[in-house]
Motif scaffolding. Structure first.
Motif: not given
Lengths: 467, 133
Positions: A107, A114, A122, A218, A221, A225, A378, B10-12, B14-15, B17-19, B21-22, B25-26, B29-30, B33
């Motif tokens: 990841l 990117w 630019y 983790v 990351f 991120s 986020w 739940w930690i996994y 969380f990871i 969900v975070w990943a 959403i990241w 977002n990426l 963004d891509i 652009d």
């Protein structure tokens, strides 16, 4: 061909960084990742200091003179490097990476590709990146071509915005273009994604030592991120470099607290000094690091072990190093003949400062918006931080969290204080800077949260505390 | 493989969900652009500057570069937004902007011809370069 020259420039900086690191290095302390991350920062620092020496002596900076200087640096540290090689390294722990670090590395690789594409898509176009830092580098480049000395170059900085700001980043940008053989508005931007990587490397390296590969990757990351962190790595502004230097200086203090190795403290002092040479915000950063050292040594009831006899000497040396850096940078800033936009004759007029009390709610509101207002992007760091503080209050774990919290509060207080006394229009000042200076605080916030919450993620923290 | 202990599930989550959403977002963004990236990827730096400045302004700046020698100063009369002006000044360095100089560069503004100045370039009376004679 130019790309190869640029890569050579960066490689040489890294190698000279490794040479300097060898003086202080103890194999058991730095992993290859955090070692490389520290070497990069030291290399860029060396590049900058060597150039200041050359410019002061009116020696023209060319790839050849730089290589000669690197050769001298490497040669002078060679005996120590060779001795270091003969030392038995720490017995490698089982390094079989699990699936989680591999997924995270993948990841991060996507994110990094990117960032690199965006950086080089630019030329440098951010307002500050262009008018302040890029233009300073360009002035140095053309002045060096004409064989001018630093004394002649310094007053020309008035052409740039904040003409008295320090030169670590412009000199690093200049160095890359000296190797490129021409002024190029693209290649020198390479240093910013590298600072991003180096910051992640230090963050990961420290956490890995105390919490293990899974948890550290983790947390790294989470830091990597954050949208604004990735953005600022592409813009050509030195905030990512300042965040790196201050954070590295602080992490080295934390390592010294564990290992009591004076070399780590000297290294930390170098990083703190380099943060002063990166940006004006480096002044409080270095002072905060010195305050942490003093706090550690003089808080009652602590076992200061091996350094007990040298307490005063350690504090004196660290503070002296930071003060010397501040004094040197201040001398350079005076030589530009440009008065500071924020700290100048108007800043401390008591009447004006008293009138600023109306700013307090606005400043407070902007800080809370910066920390908690970007949920849609986020950015949950602020919430994680508050949760960690409460968790820490309940659990009362022993560790370096108190020092990290001290740095965070100190930094927020200093930045808020600057907004309070600033002679500029506060709205304008905050709008154009808060999102950038927040980056200086975020690695500390995430480190605090990571350490405070490590036992929640017990299944991930696979390495017990080594001492 | 890391053992999925019950209390850490739940930690996994969380990871994950975070990943996710990241990743989203990426992707956004891509996607945003991508047109610029496609257009500029691998192009020489001057092509990128042309894109950043826009054709007209870039043409003007090229003319300034051609006609104003390095290390000279010039007066810039323009109707540019702050950030474009800043980039233009940076782009033109080592030519420096000064209120009194041997060259006058006019961009995007009507400008009356004065005596004692030689016109080096004039396009629609809105892009003018003059040299003091």
């Amino acid at each position: 061909m130019t790309l190869i020259k640029v890569l050579l420039a960066l490689y040489l900086a890294l190698v000279s960084g490794y040479s300097i690191l060898a003086i202080f290095r103890k194999r058991r302390i730095f992993s290859s990742i955090s070692g490389a991350a520290l070497a990069f920062g030291l290399g860029i620092g060396a590049v900058s200091v060597i150039q200041v020496m050359f410019l002061s002596l009116s020696i023209k900076i060319t790839p050849l003179t730089m290589i000669a200087a690197f050769f001298v640096v490497s040669l002078s540290t060679l005996p120590i490097t060779l001795k270091e090689r003969k030392l038995p390294g720490e017995k490698e722990r089982s390094r079989k990476p699990g699936i989680l670090p591999l997924i995270i590395a993948l990841l991060l690789a996507v994110q990094l590709v990117w960032i690199i594409i965006k950086t080089f898509n630019y030329p440098i176009i951010d307002d500050d990146g262009v008018w302040q830092w890029g233009l300073k580098a360009k002035i140095i480049y053309y002045s060096n071509e004409r064989g001018e000395s630093l004394k002649e170059i310094a007053p020309k900085m008035s052409l740039t915005s904040n003409g008295n700001h320090p030169l670590l980043i412009p000199l690093a940008e200049h160095y890359v273009n000296v190797f490129a053989g021409e002024w190029n508005d693209l290649y020198f931007k390479a240093i910013f994604p590298l600072f991003y990587l180096a910051l992640l490397g230090i963050f990961y390296g420290y956490l890995r030592r105390f919490t293990g590969v899974n948890y550290a990757s983790v947390c790294a990351f989470l830091l990597a991120s954050l949208p604004f962190m990735a953005k600022l790595a592409t813009w050509g502004v030195p905030d990512i470099a300042l965040a790196y230097y201050h954070f590295a200086g602080f992490v080295l203090i934390l390592l010294w607290m564990k290992d009591r190795d004076t070399g780590l403290l000297v290294l930390s002092a170098i990083f703190s000094a380099l943060s002063v040479w990166t940006k004006n915000e480096g002044y409080p950063s270095a002072v905060i690091n010195a305050a942490v050292v003093i706090l550690f040594l003089f808080t009652g009831g602590r076992d200061v072990g091996a350094v007990k006899m040298k307490k005063t000497a350690v504090v004196f040396l660290y503070t002296a190093a930071v003060m010397a850096a501040i004094l040197l940078v201040w001398c350079y800033q005076k030589s530009t003949g440009v008065s500071d936009l924020i700290v100048n004759g108007r800043t401390f007029i008591l009447e004006r400062v008293n009138e600023n009390t109306g700013r307090i709610p606005y400043i407070f509101n902007q800080f809370q918006k910066q920390m908690f207002g970007a949920v849609n992007k986020w950015d949950l760091v602020g919430y994680l931080f508050v949760f960690s503080i409460f968790y820490q209050l309940i659990k009362r774990q022993k560790g370096p969290e108190g020092y990290i919290l001290f740095v965070i509060i100190f930094k927020i207080a200093v930045y808020a204080g600057v907004y309070y006394i600033s002679p500029l229009d506060v709205k304008d000042h905050i709008d154009t800077s808060l999102y950038r200076i927040y980056l200086h605080i975020v690695p500390f916030i995430l480190l605090y949260s990571a350490l405070a919450l490590k036992d929640i993620a017990a299944g991930l923290t696979d390495i017990p505390h080594p001492r | 493989m890391i053992p999925l202990k019950e209390k850490n599930i739940w930690i996994y989550v969380f990871i994950l969900v975070w990943a996710s959403i990241w990743g989203r977002n990426l992707f956004v963004d891509i996607k945003k652009d991508w047109p610029d990236t496609k257009k500029l990827f691998g192009r020489p730096v001057e092509d990128k500057w042309e894109y950043v400045f826009g054709g007209d302004l870039y043409l003007f700046l090229q003319n300034v570069k051609k006609n104003v020698p390095e290390d000279s100063s010039f007066t810039l009369i323009d109707g540019l937004e702050h950030f474009k002006r800043v980039r233009a000044e940076y782009y033109l360095y080592p030519r420096t902007v000064s209120p009194v100089a041997g060259y006058i560069c006019v961009y995007g503004r009507e400008y009356t011809v004065e005596e004692g100045w030689k016109t080096l370039y004039n396009r629609d009376r809105k892009m003018i370069l003059r040299k003091m004679t």
